[in-house]
Design a protein around this motif. Structure first.
Motif, PDB file in Angstrom:
ATOM      1  N   PHE A  35       0.346   6.240  -0.024  1.00 55.47           N
ATOM      2  CA  PHE A  35       0.041   5.132   0.843  1.00 55.47           C
ATOM      3  C   PHE A  35      -1.082   5.445   1.795  1.00 55.47           C
ATOM      4  CE2 PHE A  35       0.729   3.120   4.826  1.00 55.47           C
ATOM      5  CZ  PHE A  35       0.893   1.701   4.539  1.00 55.47           C
ATOM      6  N   VAL A  36      -1.324   6.590   2.299  1.00 53.71           N
ATOM      7  CA  VAL A  36      -2.315   7.155   3.065  1.00 53.71           C
ATOM      8  C   VAL A  36      -3.696   6.956   2.205  1.00 53.71           C
ATOM      9  CG1 VAL A  36      -3.441   8.737   4.644  1.00 53.71           C
ATOM     10  CG2 VAL A  36      -1.052   8.364   4.621  1.00 53.71           C
ATOM     11  N   ALA A  37      -3.603   7.578   1.128  1.00 56.05           N
ATOM     12  CA  ALA A  37      -4.660   7.237   0.322  1.00 56.05           C
ATOM     13  C   ALA A  37      -5.377   5.840  -0.253  1.00 56.05           C
ATOM     14  CB  ALA A  37      -4.501   8.126  -1.008  1.00 56.05           C
ATOM     15  N   ASP A  38      -4.053   4.927  -0.413  1.00 58.21           N
ATOM     16  CA  ASP A  38      -4.337   3.713  -0.575  1.00 58.21           C
ATOM     17  C   ASP A  38      -4.986   2.991   0.436  1.00 58.21           C
ATOM     18  OD1 ASP A  38      -3.085   1.530  -2.642  1.00 58.21           O
ATOM     19  OD2 ASP A  38      -3.161   0.761  -0.565  1.00 58.21           O
ATOM     20  N   ARG A  39      -4.583   3.482   1.741  1.00 60.50           N
ATOM     21  CA  ARG A  39      -5.097   2.627   3.000  1.00 60.50           C
ATOM     22  C   ARG A  39      -6.459   3.232   3.044  1.00 60.50           C
ATOM     23  NH1 ARG A  39      -3.840  -1.821   3.602  1.00 60.50           N
ATOM     24  NH2 ARG A  39      -5.045  -1.476   5.499  1.00 60.50           N
ATOM     25  N   VAL A  40      -6.728   4.694   2.853  1.00 66.68           N
ATOM     26  CA  VAL A  40      -8.028   4.846   3.004  1.00 66.68           C
ATOM     27  C   VAL A  40      -9.009   4.414   2.305  1.00 66.68           C
ATOM     28  CG1 VAL A  40      -9.447   7.061   3.042  1.00 66.68           C
ATOM     29  CG2 VAL A  40      -7.297   7.148   4.274  1.00 66.68           C
ATOM     30  N   GLY A  41      -8.660   4.502   0.952  1.00 66.84           N
ATOM     31  CA  GLY A  41      -9.475   4.048  -0.072  1.00 66.84           C
ATOM     32  C   GLY A  41      -9.782   2.522   0.055  1.00 66.84           C
ATOM     33  N   ARG A  42      -8.646   1.438   0.343  1.00 68.62           N
ATOM     34  CA  ARG A  42      -8.863   0.267   0.769  1.00 68.62           C
ATOM     35  C   ARG A  42      -9.942  -0.018   1.801  1.00 68.62           C
ATOM     36  NH1 ARG A  42      -5.301  -4.229  -0.449  1.00 68.62           N
ATOM     37  NH2 ARG A  42      -3.781  -2.708  -0.905  1.00 68.62           N
ATOM     38  N   SER A  43      -9.668   0.580   3.069  1.00 72.27           N
ATOM     39  CA  SER A  43     -10.317   0.386   4.383  1.00 72.27           C
ATOM     40  C   SER A  43     -11.974   0.863   3.796  1.00 72.27           C
ATOM     41  CB  SER A  43     -10.027   1.293   5.259  1.00 72.27           C
ATOM     42  OG  SER A  43      -8.448   1.079   5.695  1.00 72.27           O
ATOM     43  N   TYR A  44     -12.137   1.820   3.098  1.00 71.67           N
ATOM     44  CA  TYR A  44     -13.631   2.151   2.607  1.00 71.67           C
ATOM     45  C   TYR A  44     -14.245   1.206   1.907  1.00 71.67           C
ATOM     46  CZ  TYR A  44     -17.312   4.464   0.201  1.00 71.67           C
ATOM     47  OH  TYR A  44     -18.676   4.776  -0.495  1.00 71.67           O
ATOM     48  N   ALA A  45     -13.624   0.342   0.846  1.00 74.62           N
ATOM     49  CA  ALA A  45     -14.118  -0.395   0.095  1.00 74.62           C
ATOM     50  C   ALA A  45     -14.329  -1.774   0.840  1.00 74.62           C
ATOM     51  CB  ALA A  45     -13.216  -0.843  -1.227  1.00 74.62           C
ATOM     52  N   GLU A  46     -13.449  -2.183   1.806  1.00 71.96           N
ATOM     53  CA  GLU A  46     -13.725  -3.319   2.582  1.00 71.96           C
ATOM     54  C   GLU A  46     -14.903  -3.074   3.675  1.00 71.96           C
ATOM     55  OE1 GLU A  46      -8.811  -4.717   2.717  1.00 71.96           O
ATOM     56  OE2 GLU A  46      -9.810  -3.339   4.326  1.00 71.96           O
ATOM     57  N   ALA A  68     -15.161  -9.981   8.145  1.00 68.91           N
ATOM     58  CA  ALA A  68     -13.636  -9.492   7.867  1.00 68.91           C
ATOM     59  C   ALA A  68     -13.253  -9.676   6.656  1.00 68.91           C
ATOM     60  CB  ALA A  68     -12.566 -10.178   8.994  1.00 68.91           C
ATOM     61  N   VAL A  69     -13.272  -8.379   5.779  1.00 68.06           N
ATOM     62  CA  VAL A  69     -13.054  -8.223   4.401  1.00 68.06           C
ATOM     63  C   VAL A  69     -11.446  -7.722   4.268  1.00 68.06           C
ATOM     64  CG1 VAL A  69     -13.686  -7.135   2.333  1.00 68.06           C
ATOM     65  CG2 VAL A  69     -15.369  -8.053   4.064  1.00 68.06           C
ATOM     66  N   THR A  70     -10.726  -8.455   3.382  1.00 68.02           N
ATOM     67  CA  THR A  70      -9.600  -7.891   3.116  1.00 68.02           C
ATOM     68  C   THR A  70      -9.344  -7.968   1.560  1.00 68.02           C
ATOM     69  OG1 THR A  70      -8.430  -8.997   5.090  1.00 68.02           O
ATOM     70  CG2 THR A  70      -7.046  -8.401   3.300  1.00 68.02           C
ATOM     71  N   ILE A  71      -8.814  -6.887   0.975  1.00 67.26           N
ATOM     72  CA  ILE A  71      -8.727  -6.668  -0.407  1.00 67.26           C
ATOM     73  C   ILE A  71      -7.236  -7.068  -0.762  1.00 67.26           C
ATOM     74  CG2 ILE A  71      -8.615  -5.314  -2.556  1.00 67.26           C
ATOM     75  CD1 ILE A  71     -10.968  -3.804  -1.315  1.00 67.26           C
ATOM     76  N   GLU A  72      -7.166  -8.299  -1.382  1.00 71.55           N
ATOM     77  CA  GLU A  72      -5.629  -8.590  -1.526  1.00 71.55           C
ATOM     78  C   GLU A  72      -5.010  -7.727  -2.460  1.00 71.55           C
ATOM     79  OE1 GLU A  72      -4.251 -10.577   0.611  1.00 71.55           O
ATOM     80  OE2 GLU A  72      -5.932 -12.012   1.383  1.00 71.55           O
TER      81      GLU A  72
END
Length: 264
Positions: A35-46, A68-72
Motif C-alpha cells: 500500500f505504501v509503495a502504491d501511494r508513493v508511486g502514484r504520488s510521484y506520477a501525479e 491537481a492530478v489524480t490517477i483514478e
C-alpha cells in the motif's frame, strides 16, 4: 523400581495457532508495504504530470493554480505493471489566459479528464519517455459577467432559456424605450473562437413595419460578439459550447496527447 513418566509433548494446536498468527502478521506487513509503495508511486506520477501541465500553462501565457492530478483506479501498482491507466483527472483552478484585444478570459475551474492512458513502466520509474492519453476532454465555464463585457453595450443581460443563450437590452426606438429580446446562435470556429449572433428578435409595443425592424436589427447587430477562448494545455481545442444557468460551458478535446510534455 520407580515410575517412569513419558516426556510431555506440547499440543500441535498451539503450534498451528502460532503459525497462523505469524502468517497473518507477515501478510499484513506485506500488504502494508504494498500500500505504501502504491501511494508513493502514484504520488510521484501525479507530481510529474502536474509539473508538466503547469509548464504548458505558463508557456501559453496563461495562469492557474497548481494543477491537481489524480490517477483514478486502485491499486496503482497493477496499472503500472500493465502500463495502462483508465483515467487521470487534472483540475486547474482559477484558469485564465489572453483572449485577444487585451482581454482575459477566466474559468473558475478547467476540469480535464485523460482516458486510455499508456505509460510504460520505465517511464514511471525514470521519468523519461511519454505518458500518452488516447483522449483528453476539458470542461470550463465562462460566466455571463465576462460575456456582457465582451458585448460592450449598456443594459445587456444574458441568460440561458431552454438550453439556449438569450439576450435582452433596453433600446430607444421612435422616442420610447422598449426591451428587445433575442436568441443567440453559437458557432464554434477554428482557433478556439466562439461566434455568438442573435436572431429571432422581438420587441413588445412597437409597430410591425420595415423602419422599426431596421432600427431593431441595427441594434441587434451590435450585440454580436466573438469569444476567443485562451490557448488550453494538452492541445485541447474547443469542440462544443452550450448555455447554462451560470454561463457558457465550453467543452474542448484532443487525441493522442502527451501528458508529461512541456511543449505546446
Amino acid at each position: 523400581m520407580g515410575e517412569v513418566y513419558g516426556e510431555q509433548v506440547r499440543p500441535r494446536r498451539r503450534w498451528g495457532r502460532r503459525l497462523l498468527i505469524t502468517f497473518i502478521v507477515l501478510l499484513l506487513l506485506v500488504l502494508g508495504a504494498a500500500f505504501v509503495a502504491d501511494r508513493v508511486g502514484r504520488s510521484y506520477a501525479e507530481r510529474m504530470i502536474s509539473d508538466k501541465v503547469a509548464e504548458q500553462v505558463t508557456n501559453q501565457k496563461a495562469t492557474s493554480e497548481k494543477p491537481a492530478v489524480t490517477i483514478e483506479g486502485f491499486p496503482f501498482i497493477t496499472q503500472v505493471a500493465r502500463g495502462r491507466y483508465d483515467e487521470i483527472k487534472i483540475e486547474l483552478a482559477n484558469f485564465s489566459g489572453p483572449a485577444g484585444n487585451n482581454r482575459t478570459i477566466k474559468m473558475k475551474l478547467l476540469d480535464v479528464r485523460a482516458k486510455d492512458v499508456v505509460a510504460p513502466l520505465e517511464t514511471i520509474r525514470s521519468g523519461t519517455g511519454d505518458i500518452v492519453a488516447g483522449t483528453v476532454t476539458g470542461v470550463g465555464l465562462v460566466d455571463y459577467a465576462q460575456l456582457v463585457t465582451l458585448v460592450g453595450q449598456p443594459g445587456v443581460k444574458l441568460a440561458a432559456k431552454d438550453g439556449k443563450l438569450t439576450g435582452s437590452a433596453p433600446v430607444q426606438v421612435l422616442g420610447q424605450t422598449v426591451n428587445v429580446t433575442g436568441t443567440a446562435q453559437i458557432t464554434v470556429k477554428s482557433g478556439n473562437v466562439v461566434q455568438v449572433r442573435f436572431s429571432n428578435v422581438s420587441a413588445e409595443g412597437l409597430p410591425d413595419n420595415p423602419i422599426v425592424k431596421g432600427l431593431i436589427n441595427s441594434y441587434v447587430n451590435k450585440l454580436a460578439f466573438d469569444l476567443r477562448v485562451p490557448a488550453l494545455p494538452l492541445k485541447l481545442t474547443v469542440q462544443n459550447v452550450e448555455a447554462t444557468d451560470e454561463g457558457l460551458r465550453v467543452t474542448a478535446g484532443a487525441a493522442d496527447v502527451s501528458l508529461n510534455s512541456s511543449g505546446l
